[in-house]
Each structure stands twice: as structure tokens, then as C-alpha cells.
Write a protein that holds these residues in place. Structure first.
Motif, PDB file in Angstrom:
ATOM      1  N   VAL A 111     -24.457  32.003 150.297  1.00  0.00           N
ATOM      2  CA  VAL A 111     -23.681  31.216 149.346  1.00  0.00           C
ATOM      3  C   VAL A 111     -24.607  30.277 148.587  1.00  0.00           C
ATOM      4  O   VAL A 111     -25.401  29.557 149.192  1.00  0.00           O
ATOM      5  N   ALA A 112     -24.485  30.282 147.257  1.00  0.00           N
ATOM      6  CA  ALA A 112     -25.294  29.397 146.423  1.00  0.00           C
ATOM      7  C   ALA A 112     -24.388  28.606 145.491  1.00  0.00           C
ATOM      8  O   ALA A 112     -23.291  29.049 145.151  1.00  0.00           O
ATOM      9  N   VAL A 113     -24.862  27.420 145.107  1.00  0.00           N
ATOM     10  CA  VAL A 113     -24.150  26.643 144.080  1.00  0.00           C
ATOM     11  C   VAL A 113     -24.595  27.184 142.726  1.00  0.00           C
ATOM     12  O   VAL A 113     -25.770  27.091 142.361  1.00  0.00           O
ATOM     13  N   LEU A 114     -23.647  27.771 141.988  1.00  0.00           N
ATOM     14  CA  LEU A 114     -23.983  28.368 140.689  1.00  0.00           C
ATOM     15  C   LEU A 114     -23.993  27.320 139.579  1.00  0.00           C
ATOM     16  O   LEU A 114     -24.789  27.406 138.644  1.00  0.00           O
ATOM     17  N   GLY A 115     -23.070  26.363 139.682  1.00  0.00           N
ATOM     18  CA  GLY A 115     -22.992  25.360 138.624  1.00  0.00           C
ATOM     19  C   GLY A 115     -22.203  24.150 139.080  1.00  0.00           C
ATOM     20  O   GLY A 115     -21.346  24.240 139.974  1.00  0.00           O
ATOM     21  N   VAL A 116     -22.508  23.005 138.484  1.00  0.00           N
ATOM     22  CA  VAL A 116     -21.790  21.757 138.799  1.00  0.00           C
ATOM     23  C   VAL A 116     -21.470  21.026 137.499  1.00  0.00           C
ATOM     24  O   VAL A 116     -22.183  21.157 136.503  1.00  0.00           O
ATOM     25  N   GLY A 117     -20.385  20.248 137.529  1.00  0.00           N
ATOM     26  CA  GLY A 117     -20.004  19.450 136.370  1.00  0.00           C
ATOM     27  C   GLY A 117     -19.157  18.273 136.793  1.00  0.00           C
ATOM     28  O   GLY A 117     -18.502  18.315 137.841  1.00  0.00           O
ATOM     29  N   MET A 118     -19.190  17.221 135.982  1.00  0.00           N
ATOM     30  CA  MET A 118     -18.391  16.029 136.302  1.00  0.00           C
ATOM     31  C   MET A 118     -17.754  15.450 135.050  1.00  0.00           C
ATOM     32  O   MET A 118     -18.279  15.612 133.950  1.00  0.00           O
ATOM     33  N   TYR A 119     -16.646  14.758 135.242  1.00  0.00           N
ATOM     34  CA  TYR A 119     -16.116  13.844 134.238  1.00  0.00           C
ATOM     35  C   TYR A 119     -16.336  12.448 134.801  1.00  0.00           C
ATOM     36  O   TYR A 119     -15.919  12.168 135.930  1.00  0.00           O
ATOM     37  N   ARG A 120     -16.998  11.596 134.040  1.00  0.00           N
ATOM     38  CA  ARG A 120     -17.433  10.304 134.571  1.00  0.00           C
ATOM     39  C   ARG A 120     -16.297   9.533 135.252  1.00  0.00           C
ATOM     40  O   ARG A 120     -15.195   9.412 134.715  1.00  0.00           O
ATOM     41  N   PHE A 121     -16.594   9.022 136.449  1.00  0.00           N
ATOM     42  CA  PHE A 121     -15.610   8.226 137.179  1.00  0.00           C
ATOM     43  C   PHE A 121     -15.433   6.884 136.480  1.00  0.00           C
ATOM     44  O   PHE A 121     -16.396   6.313 135.959  1.00  0.00           O
ATOM     45  N   GLY A 122     -14.199   6.381 136.486  1.00  0.00           N
ATOM     46  CA  GLY A 122     -13.933   5.088 135.864  1.00  0.00           C
ATOM     47  C   GLY A 122     -12.444   4.861 135.698  1.00  0.00           C
ATOM     48  O   GLY A 122     -11.621   5.581 136.262  1.00  0.00           O
ATOM     49  N   MET A 123     -12.111   3.849 134.950  1.00  0.00           N
ATOM     50  CA  MET A 123     -10.712   3.525 134.689  1.00  0.00           C
ATOM     51  C   MET A 123     -10.411   3.874 133.237  1.00  0.00           C
ATOM     52  O   MET A 123     -11.161   3.485 132.348  1.00  0.00           O
ATOM     53  N   GLY A 124      -9.325   4.566 133.001  1.00  0.00           N
ATOM     54  CA  GLY A 124      -9.003   4.895 131.616  1.00  0.00           C
ATOM     55  C   GLY A 124      -7.647   5.553 131.514  1.00  0.00           C
ATOM     56  O   GLY A 124      -6.927   5.678 132.505  1.00  0.00           O
ATOM     57  N   ASP A 125      -7.299   5.985 130.311  1.00  0.00           N
ATOM     58  CA  ASP A 125      -5.988   6.590 130.087  1.00  0.00           C
ATOM     59  C   ASP A 125      -6.069   8.102 129.999  1.00  0.00           C
ATOM     60  O   ASP A 125      -5.141   8.743 129.539  1.00  0.00           O
ATOM     61  N   VAL A 126      -7.202   8.668 130.410  1.00  0.00           N
ATOM     62  CA  VAL A 126      -7.387  10.109 130.244  1.00  0.00           C
ATOM     63  C   VAL A 126      -6.593  10.858 131.311  1.00  0.00           C
ATOM     64  O   VAL A 126      -6.701  10.561 132.497  1.00  0.00           O
ATOM     65  N   PRO A 127      -5.768  11.830 130.900  1.00  0.00           N
ATOM     66  CA  PRO A 127      -4.956  12.571 131.882  1.00  0.00           C
ATOM     67  C   PRO A 127      -5.823  13.432 132.816  1.00  0.00           C
ATOM     68  O   PRO A 127      -6.933  13.839 132.445  1.00  0.00           O
ATOM     69  N   ASN A 128      -5.271  13.713 133.994  1.00  0.00           N
ATOM     70  CA  ASN A 128      -5.954  14.583 134.965  1.00  0.00           C
ATOM     71  C   ASN A 128      -6.386  15.901 134.328  1.00  0.00           C
ATOM     72  O   ASN A 128      -7.495  16.378 134.563  1.00  0.00           O
TER      73      ASN A 128
END
Lengths: 145, 380
Positions: free
Chosen positions: B4-21
Motif C-alpha cells: 500500500v502506498a500513498v498516491l496523493g494528499v490534499g488539504m483545505y486549510r483548517f480555520g474558522m469560516g463560512d465555507v460549507p463542508n
């Protein structure tokens, strides 16, 4: 003054003695097979080498030994009598029968030290018509030890 | 863990905001797909973690990527939710059933707080005590047994704040160097823990895509392969003194046992690690996990902190991305943020917080004090 009828915040965790001067006891279980005690009550012994379902209801405490404690300074969910200007206390108490319990403490941080003898008492959280809603908490026994 | 290998990773910056899930999750997922050099069409299954969103949110959020008919499964294990989703994805690849599986985590912890503070009084026994209290109880006991000082906790927190300042995905971005003195001066939450020693509320999303080692080589031939060499998940074993009510801290033995299983599976020991991420929701946890994960000898955590062992350029860097304290801890995505950080570090793509020559990394999460999840990642 007439003593209002006292009801627990949640049934099945502690007793409410008729006599207001008598300390409450914690409602737990004892395994009839291996002798382990539990709080709160449970139906099956948790020990991996036992797992018996032969458990009986027992009353635990009311005295114990303070294993650790803190005073919390964040507001509780909403307001209650547990809050003080200098925070509300939380302790881990080792009961003589074995279980370690985690419950509120009365008073102030300066009243406590690890290893201290403490005893259960009922604390009024709020009034609800002609009843008082109570929770169990611990306070120092006053014994120097 | 086989192949098993990690093919790719991504994030949405953690914080406080009004952005929907849905938006945060989509952005994190698309970033991971780009990183892997894959299209969503290639994803054969998804394990999706959230704690606070409504029923069916996992399946609904996945529609953002397109309706391909893939199997989607919601995973939840409190703080360890993202780690548990990652584990399920890895197990599917290891079993040979799928070649490309997505693990996605998202949450808006801020909405949970709005819901729970609407009540006016605690309604049952466990509500009467805040989570911070349980960890504070661990800290006061440690002060009693080992002579730990609040300054040791402040040093851990300051380290994590300063690491987060080097991480563009971190929630807490301090402009000036964080010092233990500033941490100690912040507001008391539960003696001896202050706000700056405690993780913040927050929102965010994170994603990891896993697949076979051969596929990892084929998709990104220029890049070193990051293998998942161990995945261990354990719940509590009963021992005298076990706390059944408010089980937030969990027994110390659970981390010891889960780590032993992970080290055994990977065929390595703690001395082989180059960096570590832990469940540092409160600074006392990170201190305890140094010992429970075998990063130092029992009773020596305070000494090692004073020596700077776990600083970014110390003997064994811990919480290199800022940890829960400063990178943030929205819930569902937290464990996947650890995988994001470790993967970048092992590839040598961690920018200003790069640990030189990092080859092996460990990720540790606790869920509700009742479950422990550990993954070990290794660069070929």
C-alpha cells in the motif's frame, strides 16, 4: 423551611438518602464470579478473563481517596451551580471497593491535594417546580491525613 | 501492511469560516487527485470521515466529485475519524479488492458548538465536565508523580505554534515567535492547561488517496514512493482503575499496546523514526505520548523537552505541522492532516518545516479516549 423533594440529574448513578445529613452512595455493580467492582452499573464483567454476566447491584463509597484533580475555568454548557468565580473542580476518586470515578468537587482548588480523603455529597443544580435537581460531587472529609 | 502506498494528499486549510463542508471536502479531494496524477474516474471506493455533519453527509458530499456509482462508506471514531477512514482505505488496497481508494475527512466543529451550547444546563452526568478537565487531571497527576511543571507544557505548545507558522494549512498562524512565557500568560482553561496549550475549534478538510506500490511508481515516476508499512487500531483493555464515565483520556496502556503492534507490523522500533505526529489536543498529551510511543524512556519526557529533543530540528521532531494545538483539530479531517504532513515530509516537499532526510514517520490519534490508531509511513 420544608425540604424540597430531591431528584437526581440522571437516575441510576447515585442514591438520595431520606436523611439530608446522610451522604449519597454511588450505584455500581459487583461481579459475583471474579469480585471486580464497577461504576457505573453494568451487566457484563469487563475483565477479558471473566466476562461473566452474574453481576449484582451494590452501593459504593461514600468515602474515597483523591487520585487527581483540576479546577476548570471555562463556562459550563449554560450556567449551573457548579460554576464559581475561581472555576469548578473535577476529581478522580479511588473508591475503597476499587473503581476510580470522575466527578465534580466542591469548594476551591486550595482545598485539595492528591492522596486526600474525600466524601460524596449532593449538590443542588437547579430547582424544578417543587423538586430540587441534584448531582453527586465530592468534598474533603476534613480528616488530616 | 502489504503493497500500500500513498498516491496523493490534499488539504483545505483548517480555520474558522463560512465555507460549507462540500466545498472544503471538494477542494481537499481535488488537490489529492492532482497530487496523485489521477482523475476521480479512477477512484474505486471512498471512506469518508465526519463527526458533526448530519446523516448521509458522506455520500452527499462525495457527489461534488461526480456521480460515478462508486461505493462510499461513512467512518466515525471521534477524533480518530480521519485516521480510521485512512485505515479502511489502506485495508481495501492491501486486500487486493481495489487499486485506488480515497480517504476523505471534513468537519465544521463550529456548528457542533452552536448546537451543544443551546441547552441551559447539563442534562446528564457526563455533560457536567468539559473535555479539558480530563486532560488537566492527567497533568496534575503527572506534576505529583514526576515533578512536571506547567513550563514543560508551555514549551511543547510554543514549539507546535512555531511549527504551524511554517505550515500554510495550519489554523493558528502566529506572526512573532511563540514563547513558553506567552503560552503561560494565556487564559487558564483547566489548571494547569491554558488556551494556548489547547487545540482550537475549527473547520477544514483533508484527503489521502492510497493504492498499490506499482501504481504509485507508474503515476509519479519522478517521486519517491511513500508506503504505508503499519496500520494498527485498538480499543481499551480493562485494567483496575479504568474510568467508565467520561472516557476522554483513555488508558495509557492502549497507546503502548497499539504502538507495539504497529512497530511489529513495520518491523522497526521507535529508534528508526524520523518524525512523529500525535494527538496533542492538549499539551499534556504530547508529553505523555513521548513515553508511551517509546520516543523517550519512561520518566524522561521533561528532561527531553528541556533538551529540545522534539523541536523541529531536534533529535526526533514531533508535531512538525503544528499538531492539533496549532495546525488545528476540526474532527473528521485531523488524522488525514497527519498523513498529509508525513507524506510531504517523506517526499522532501515540506518546505520550511522539512525534516532533513526524513524516511520514516509515525501518526498517532486517539478517539474519545476509547480508541487508538497508529500508522507508520516509510519512503522507499
Amino acid at each position: 423551611m420544608i425540604q424540597k423533594r430531591r431528584v437526581p440529574i440522571k437516575g441510576g448513578y447515585f442514591s438520595i438518602p431520606e436523611d439530608p445529613l446522610e451522604p449519597p452512595r454511588l450505584l455500581g455493580s459487583r461481579c459475583q464470579r471474579c469480585g471486580e467492582h464497577y461504576f457505573p452499573r453494568r451487566a457484563i464483567c469487563a475483565r477479558a478473563d471473566c466476562l461473566s454476566d452474574d453481576l449484582v447491584d451494590v452501593a459504593l463509597g461514600p468515602e474515597g481517596t483523591l487520585y487527581s484533580f483540576t479546577f476548570v475555568h471555562m463556562p459550563l454548557f449554560g450556567s449551573s451551580n457548579l460554576e464559581h468565580m475561581d472555576g469548578y473542580g473535577v476529581g478522580q476518586i479511588d473508591l475503597p471497593e476499587g473503581p476510580r470515578v470522575q466527578l465534580p468537587l466542591a469548594g476551591h482548588k486550595e482545598d485539595y491535594f492528591i492522596g486526600q480523603r474525600v466524601i460524596a455529597e449532593l449538590d443542588k443544580m437547579r430547582e424544578d417546580g417543587d423538586t430540587e435537581v441534584v448531582i453527586v460531587r465530592f468534598r474533603p472529609t476534613g480528616d488530616k491525613k | 501492511m502489504r503493497n500500500v502506498a500513498v498516491l496523493g494528499v490534499g488539504m483545505y486549510r483548517f480555520g474558522m469560516g463560512d465555507v460549507p463542508n462540500a466545498v472544503m471536502a471538494r477542494e481537499a479531494g481535488l488537490a489529492a487527485l492532482r497530487d496523485a496524477n489521477l482523475s476521480f474516474r479512477d477512484v474505486q471506493a471512498a471512506y469518508v470521515g465526519h463527526i458533526f455533519a448530519p446523516v448521509m453527509s458522506a455520500v452527499r458530499v462525495m457527489k461534488e466529485f461526480g456521480l460515478t456509482g462508486l461505493p462510499v462508506q461513512h467512518v466515525e471514531n471521534a477524533s480518530a475519524t480521519g485516521s480510521a477512514a485512512f485505515r479502511e482505505a489502506c485495508l481495501q488496497v492491501a486486500s487486493g479488492r481495489y487499486d485506488v481508494v480515497m480517504a476523505l475527512g471534513f468537519d465544521k466543529m463550529t456548528t457542533m458548538i452552536q448546537q451543544t451550547t443551546q441547552g441551559t444546563a447539563p442534562e446528564n452526568m457526563e455533560d457536567a465536565i468539559l473535555p479539558a478537565a480530563f486532560f488537566a487531571l492527567w497533568a496534575t497527576r503527572r506534576m505529583h508523580e514526576r515533578g512536571m511543571k506547567p513550563e514543560h507544557l508551555a514549551k511543547i505548545a510554543a514549539k507546535n505554534w512555531n511549527n504551524a507558522a511554517l505550515n500554510p494549512m495550519a489554523q493558528r498562524q502566529t506572526q512573532e515567535q511563540m514563547t513558553p512565557e506567552r503560552v503561560l500568560r494565556s487564559r487558564m482553561v483547566a489548571w494547569p492547561l491554558t488556551t494556548m496549550m489547547s487545540c482550537p475549534m475549527g473547520d477544514g478538510a483533508a484527503c489521502a488517496i492510497v493504492g498499490s506500490v506499482d501504481l504509485a511508481r507508474k503515476l509519479r515516476p519522478e517521486r519517491p514512493v511513500v508506503r504505508v508499512v503499519a496500520s494498527a487500531l485498538q480499543t481499551e483493555k480493562y485494567a483496575p482503575g479504568h474510568l467508565f464515565m467520561g472516557p476522554v483520556v483513555g488508558p495509557a496502556q492502549m497507546t503502548i499496546d497499539t504502538a507495539a503492534q504497529a512497530y511489529n507490523e513495520a518491523g522497526i522500533g521507535p529508534e528508526d523514526l524520523d518524525l512523529v505526529q500525535v494527538h496533542d489536543a492538549f499539551a499534556i498529551e504530547e508529553l505523555e505520548y513521548y513515553e508511551l510511543l517509546g520516543l523517550c524512556k519512561p520518566g524522561e519526557a521533561e528532561k527531553c523537552i528541556d533538551l529540545g529533543d522534539f523541536e523541529l530540528h531536534g533529535r526526533l521532531p514531533v508535531s512538525t505541522d503544528g499538531g492539533l494545538i496549532a495546525r488545528g483539530h476540526p474532527g473528521g479531517p485531523t488524522g488525514l492532516a497527519q498523513i498529509w504532513e508525513t507524506t510531504l515530509q517523506l517526499r522532501g516537499e515540506a518546505g520550511k518545516r522539512q525534516v532533513n532526510g526524513a524516511r520514516v514517520g509515525l501518526c498517532h490519534m486517539m478517539g474519545g479516549g476509547s480508541v487508538c490508531v497508529i500508522h507508520i509511513l516509510q519512503r522507499d
